[in-house]
Design a protein around this motif. Sequence first.
Motif, PDB file in Angstrom:
ATOM      1  N   VAL A   1      -1.437  -1.108  -3.974  1.00 34.37           N
ATOM      2  CA  VAL A   1      -3.077  -0.348  -3.978  1.00 34.37           C
ATOM      3  C   VAL A   1      -2.327   0.799  -3.025  1.00 34.37           C
ATOM      4  N   SER A   2      -3.737   2.531  -3.457  1.00 35.07           N
ATOM      5  CA  SER A   2      -3.831   3.557  -2.894  1.00 35.07           C
ATOM      6  C   SER A   2      -4.222   3.291  -2.281  1.00 35.07           C
ATOM      7  N   ILE A   3      -3.653   4.910  -0.360  1.00 31.34           N
ATOM      8  CA  ILE A   3      -4.686   5.087   0.264  1.00 31.34           C
ATOM      9  C   ILE A   3      -4.950   6.285   0.215  1.00 31.34           C
TER      10      ILE A   3
ATOM     11  N   ASP B   1       5.677   5.736 -12.279  1.00 35.69           N
ATOM     12  CA  ASP B   1       6.083   5.298 -11.013  1.00 35.69           C
ATOM     13  C   ASP B   1       3.505   4.753 -10.868  1.00 35.69           C
ATOM     14  N   VAL B   2       3.034   5.588 -11.725  1.00 38.87           N
ATOM     15  CA  VAL B   2       1.189   4.883 -11.845  1.00 38.87           C
ATOM     16  C   VAL B   2       2.048   3.470 -12.486  1.00 38.87           C
ATOM     17  N   ALA B   3       2.374   3.816 -13.396  1.00 38.85           N
ATOM     18  CA  ALA B   3       2.422   2.195 -14.571  1.00 38.85           C
ATOM     19  C   ALA B   3       3.302   1.214 -13.587  1.00 38.85           C
ATOM     20  N   ALA B   4       4.126   1.271 -12.188  1.00 41.84           N
ATOM     21  CA  ALA B   4       4.692   0.275 -11.576  1.00 41.84           C
ATOM     22  C   ALA B   4       3.917  -0.006 -10.748  1.00 41.84           C
TER      23      ALA B   4
ATOM     24  N   PHE C   1       1.146  -1.212  -0.127  1.00 39.00           N
ATOM     25  CA  PHE C   1       0.202   0.061   0.072  1.00 39.00           C
ATOM     26  C   PHE C   1       1.211   1.476   0.703  1.00 39.00           C
ATOM     27  N   VAL C   2       0.116   2.341  -0.460  1.00 37.99           N
ATOM     28  CA  VAL C   2       0.945   3.222  -0.434  1.00 37.99           C
ATOM     29  C   VAL C   2      -0.328   4.199   0.012  1.00 37.99           C
ATOM     30  N   THR C   3      -0.048   4.843   0.624  1.00 35.65           N
ATOM     31  CA  THR C   3      -0.729   6.052   1.504  1.00 35.65           C
ATOM     32  C   THR C   3      -0.618   7.450   1.222  1.00 35.65           C
ATOM     33  N   HIS C   4      -1.426   8.665   1.171  1.00 36.04           N
ATOM     34  CA  HIS C   4      -1.237   9.660   0.166  1.00 36.04           C
ATOM     35  C   HIS C   4      -0.984   9.549  -0.555  1.00 36.04           C
ATOM     36  N   VAL C   5      -1.411  11.528  -1.449  1.00 39.66           N
ATOM     37  CA  VAL C   5      -1.072  11.165  -2.974  1.00 39.66           C
ATOM     38  C   VAL C   5      -0.071  12.529  -2.693  1.00 39.66           C
ATOM     39  N   PRO C   6       0.572  12.950  -3.303  1.00 43.30           N
ATOM     40  CA  PRO C   6       1.606  13.997  -3.376  1.00 43.30           C
ATOM     41  C   PRO C   6       0.230  15.617  -3.034  1.00 43.30           C
TER      42      PRO C   6
ATOM     43  N   ALA D   1      -5.741   3.865 -14.505  1.00 44.37           N
ATOM     44  CA  ALA D   1      -4.926   3.468 -15.014  1.00 44.37           C
ATOM     45  C   ALA D   1      -4.972   1.911 -14.787  1.00 44.37           C
ATOM     46  N   GLY D   2      -5.317   1.660 -13.262  1.00 50.00           N
ATOM     47  CA  GLY D   2      -6.771   0.880 -12.880  1.00 50.00           C
ATOM     48  C   GLY D   2      -6.178   0.542 -11.521  1.00 50.00           C
ATOM     49  N   VAL D   3      -5.309   1.590 -10.850  1.00 46.92           N
ATOM     50  CA  VAL D   3      -4.986   1.183  -9.255  1.00 46.92           C
ATOM     51  C   VAL D   3      -6.211   1.093  -8.401  1.00 46.92           C
ATOM     52  N   ARG D   4      -5.872   0.073  -7.706  1.00 46.73           N
ATOM     53  CA  ARG D   4      -7.297  -0.066  -6.434  1.00 46.73           C
ATOM     54  C   ARG D   4      -6.567   0.313  -5.518  1.00 46.73           C
TER      55      ARG D   4
END
Length: 368
Positions: free
Chosen positions: A223-225, A213-216, A199-204, A259-262
């Motif tokens: 998963v993004s929070i 990074d989105v593609a990776a 999980f990566v939490t927050h966005v810039p 991009a389809g990131v959850r």
Amino acid sequence: MPEAAKTVLRNVRVFDGTTLTEPRTVVIDGTVIGEDPAGGREVDAAGGTLLPGLIDTHVHLHGPGDLDVLASWGVTTALDMACWPVERVKALREVTGSADFRTAGLPAIGSGGHHAEMPAMPEDAVIRTPGDARRHVEARVAEGADYVKGIAEAPGEGGPSAEALGALVEAAREHGLRTVVHAVSPGAFAVAVQSGAEFVTHVPLAGPIRAEDVAAMKAAGQVSIPTITMMAAILTTGPLAGRFPIDGVLRNVADLHTAGVRILAGTDANDDPAAPAAPRHGRSLHDEFELLARAGLTHTEILRSATTDAARAFGLRDRGAIAPGLRADLVLLDGNPVEDISATRAIRSVWCAGTEITPASHRPGTEE
């Protein structure tokens, strides 16, 4: 609070992860969802909507009262992202008849950056080497942490090295734990993605997430929070008020979604006066829903982000849906949130593992 017993909800439309069913019967049998209505207290839901209990995937709790507030807003599971000392964690784990508590315990931070400047942050939180990272994970495992939290900073800004953060993720995985990594700048976000954390939490707060990074993230199944509520508060009333538009945060979330990131719903709700902003427990999750809609998520995706998808991502197999044998974590609403996401605020009743909770809107002195 009423103790868990058998309650039979008649004429209720159930969110099944895709849409609302036709009116049906749902049985609350003690702490779980049952099948046999015999002998239960009958409740006519009059066509109301029944959601699985909501999961806030990023909160900071300071005492048992926070769990009660969360529950009153339909949040039946609170995923805490930094809680110490162990005595506080123990007290929160002992709470029953309210929102369920999970935590990362003490986070892993670098020797510089904002978190290192927090006056109450223990020195034990600092990791400088891969060996430090492994020891940090072993300490959290010994304390019973449910997952591991790390703090990423852009290179040169005082966070753990890429090697240390990668070792943290690897060590957690060896112990069967997931890792959540905090990142609030494009550079930090790149470090977080490269760490391999689940999980990566927050966005810039300012600047776009790099396309690579989105593609990776998508390729790795990360998963993004995004915690848009916290990002928006920092940019409107917090230390960066007026410096950067919230539209940039929404675009970052939109790019991840496209991009389809959850994406999961989390708020960073807290009561900490040292925090850059303090979204309110419970109500802020409903704010998050509306911000996620602005970022382009469908209402069904938003509901899943705080129910089915959140439960699956964190391995909470006993909740997140409405089916026999699962925890009786339920929220009864007026209105249809598939059509109008603001209807999640119209809470009629809440159950936490079968215990009925008085909604915030029914409590004297509660501000809407």
